[in-house]
Design an enzyme around this catalytic site. Structure first.
Site, PDB file in Angstrom:
ATOM      1  N   ARG A  61     -51.137  -5.121   2.165  1.00 32.98           N
ATOM      2  CA  ARG A  61     -51.801  -4.106   1.331  1.00 32.98           C
ATOM      3  C   ARG A  61     -50.832  -3.443   0.349  1.00 32.98           C
ATOM      4  O   ARG A  61     -51.193  -3.120  -0.782  1.00 32.98           O
ATOM      5  CB  ARG A  61     -52.429  -3.068   2.274  1.00 32.98           C
ATOM      6  CG  ARG A  61     -53.123  -1.904   1.597  1.00 32.98           C
ATOM      7  CD  ARG A  61     -53.778  -1.037   2.657  1.00 32.98           C
ATOM      8  NE  ARG A  61     -54.094   0.291   2.192  1.00 32.98           N
ATOM      9  CZ  ARG A  61     -55.276   0.652   1.710  1.00 32.98           C
ATOM     10  NH1 ARG A  61     -56.243  -0.233   1.624  1.00 32.98           N
ATOM     11  NH2 ARG A  61     -55.480   1.894   1.322  1.00 32.98           N
ATOM     12  N   ILE A  87     -57.963   2.583  -4.281  1.00 33.52           N
ATOM     13  CA  ILE A  87     -58.134   1.505  -3.299  1.00 33.52           C
ATOM     14  C   ILE A  87     -58.578   2.227  -2.024  1.00 33.52           C
ATOM     15  O   ILE A  87     -57.985   3.235  -1.640  1.00 33.52           O
ATOM     16  CB  ILE A  87     -56.819   0.712  -3.152  1.00 33.52           C
ATOM     17  CG1 ILE A  87     -56.844  -0.325  -2.042  1.00 33.52           C
ATOM     18  CG2 ILE A  87     -55.624   1.585  -2.923  1.00 33.52           C
ATOM     19  CD1 ILE A  87     -55.581  -1.234  -2.067  1.00 33.52           C
ATOM     20  N   SER A  88     -59.648   1.763  -1.403  1.00 29.72           N
ATOM     21  CA  SER A  88     -60.215   2.465  -0.245  1.00 29.72           C
ATOM     22  C   SER A  88     -59.240   2.527   0.920  1.00 29.72           C
ATOM     23  O   SER A  88     -58.364   1.683   1.065  1.00 29.72           O
ATOM     24  CB  SER A  88     -61.483   1.768   0.245  1.00 29.72           C
ATOM     25  OG  SER A  88     -62.440   1.732  -0.758  1.00 29.72           O
ATOM     26  N   GLN A  89     -59.477   3.515   1.762  1.00 30.84           N
ATOM     27  CA  GLN A  89     -58.760   3.670   3.025  1.00 30.84           C
ATOM     28  C   GLN A  89     -58.908   2.363   3.851  1.00 30.84           C
ATOM     29  O   GLN A  89     -59.982   1.758   3.843  1.00 30.84           O
ATOM     30  CB  GLN A  89     -59.472   4.836   3.691  1.00 30.84           C
ATOM     31  CG  GLN A  89     -59.208   5.168   5.079  1.00 30.84           C
ATOM     32  CD  GLN A  89     -60.278   6.174   5.573  1.00 30.84           C
ATOM     33  OE1 GLN A  89     -61.216   6.543   4.844  1.00 30.84           O
ATOM     34  NE2 GLN A  89     -60.124   6.616   6.783  1.00 30.84           N
ATOM     35  N   PRO A  90     -57.861   1.934   4.552  1.00 36.53           N
ATOM     36  CA  PRO A  90     -57.952   0.667   5.304  1.00 36.53           C
ATOM     37  C   PRO A  90     -59.182   0.582   6.211  1.00 36.53           C
ATOM     38  O   PRO A  90     -59.844  -0.455   6.282  1.00 36.53           O
ATOM     39  CB  PRO A  90     -56.663   0.644   6.140  1.00 36.53           C
ATOM     40  CG  PRO A  90     -55.709   1.497   5.381  1.00 36.53           C
ATOM     41  CD  PRO A  90     -56.525   2.535   4.678  1.00 36.53           C
TER      42      PRO A  90
END
Ligand code: SAH
Length: 243
Positions: A61, A87-90
């Site tokens: 990531r 970018i979204s949270q994992p």
């Protein structure tokens, strides 16, 4: 990690984060951070799909964000990418992927390529990944990143994702990673019978509900999953909002 390498890595850590770590140290450190992220943020919540856990462990990531954010790439929150996007949270990436229930060989469409990270995750499950991004700069950069990192299966296109990607339709799954106040009708028609579509639906200024739509016998089954906050879908979706 071998003993010698361990000592060298330790010395580099000790003598300051200002230095660039040698490649083999970096690899070890980020692999460990990913493992920790999977344990503390995914397994501890409701991510149970083995395939999803495995790809979240594998995909680097940090290489999808600016170097200044590398040390935060595996934290439990979203990160900025270019052009004011995120970018979204994992956990959200894993959750959306889990709900798509993708199988090898299935065809998936993503709306909102952003950094390319979500597309990379999908491409480890199936080789047929199509991703559409409305911002030219992001589309180009994501395509370059994906190529550089050998995620060659992903096809990226610069266009308004409101209209889907007719040329490759129908899709087994569609994932929308920007918020809209309605499901764009072209996405519904490009979804196969039995297909799954996941989208943050609601107010594009505030919060939305992550919504899973399944097409069964021509009808749409709707399931609300979780309250979320995504950047808005722009383009045609925005025009329609104004009316
Ligand atoms: N999935 C991405 C993050 C998405 S952020 C990742 O893994 O990094 C949301 C993205 O949706 C932004 O890049 C934004 O430019 C894009 N977007 C917004 N409206 C869009 C539209 N109508 N069509 C395609 N992309 C859109």
């Amino acid at each position: 990690m071998k003993g010698g390498k361990k000592i060298v890595c330790f010395l580099f850590l000790l003598f300051g984060m200002g230095f660039n770590l040698p490649f083999f140290c970096e690899e070890d450190i980020y692999t460990k951070l990913r493992e920790k992220m999977v344990r503390h943020q995914l397994l501890s919540r409701d991510i149970t799909d083995e395939m999803v856990l495995e790809v979240m462990r594998d995909v680097p990531r940090h290489l999808f964000v600016d170097k200044r954010y590398w040390n935060q790439a595996y934290e439990d929150y979203p990160l900025p990418i270019d052009e004011g996007q995120t970018i979204s949270q994992p956990y959200i990436v894993a959750l959306m992927t889990q709900h798509l229930a993708l199988k090898k060989g299935e065809k998936v469409l993503e709306i909102g390529t952003g950094s390319g990270y979500q597309a990379a995750i999908l491409s480890c499950i199936t080789e047929n990944v199509y991703s559409v991004e409305i911002r030219e700069k992001l589309a180009k950069k994501a395509a370059e990143t994906l190529k550089k990192l050998n995620f060659n299966q992903v096809k990226v296109k610069w266009k308004d994702g409101y209209f889907g990607w007719e040329e490759y339709a129908p899709f087994d799954a569609i994932i929308v990673t920007c918020a809209a106040n309605h499901v764009p009708p072209p996405l519904i028609s490009q979804l196969k019978e039995g297909g799954r579509l996941i989208i943050p639906l609601g107010s594009t200024l505030y919060f939305q509900t992550l919504t899973l739509i399944t097409k069964k016998e021509g009808k749409l089954n709707v399931k609300h999953i979780l309250g979320v906050r995504f950047v808005p879908m722009v383009g045609k979706a925005e025009e329609k909002r104004g009316k």
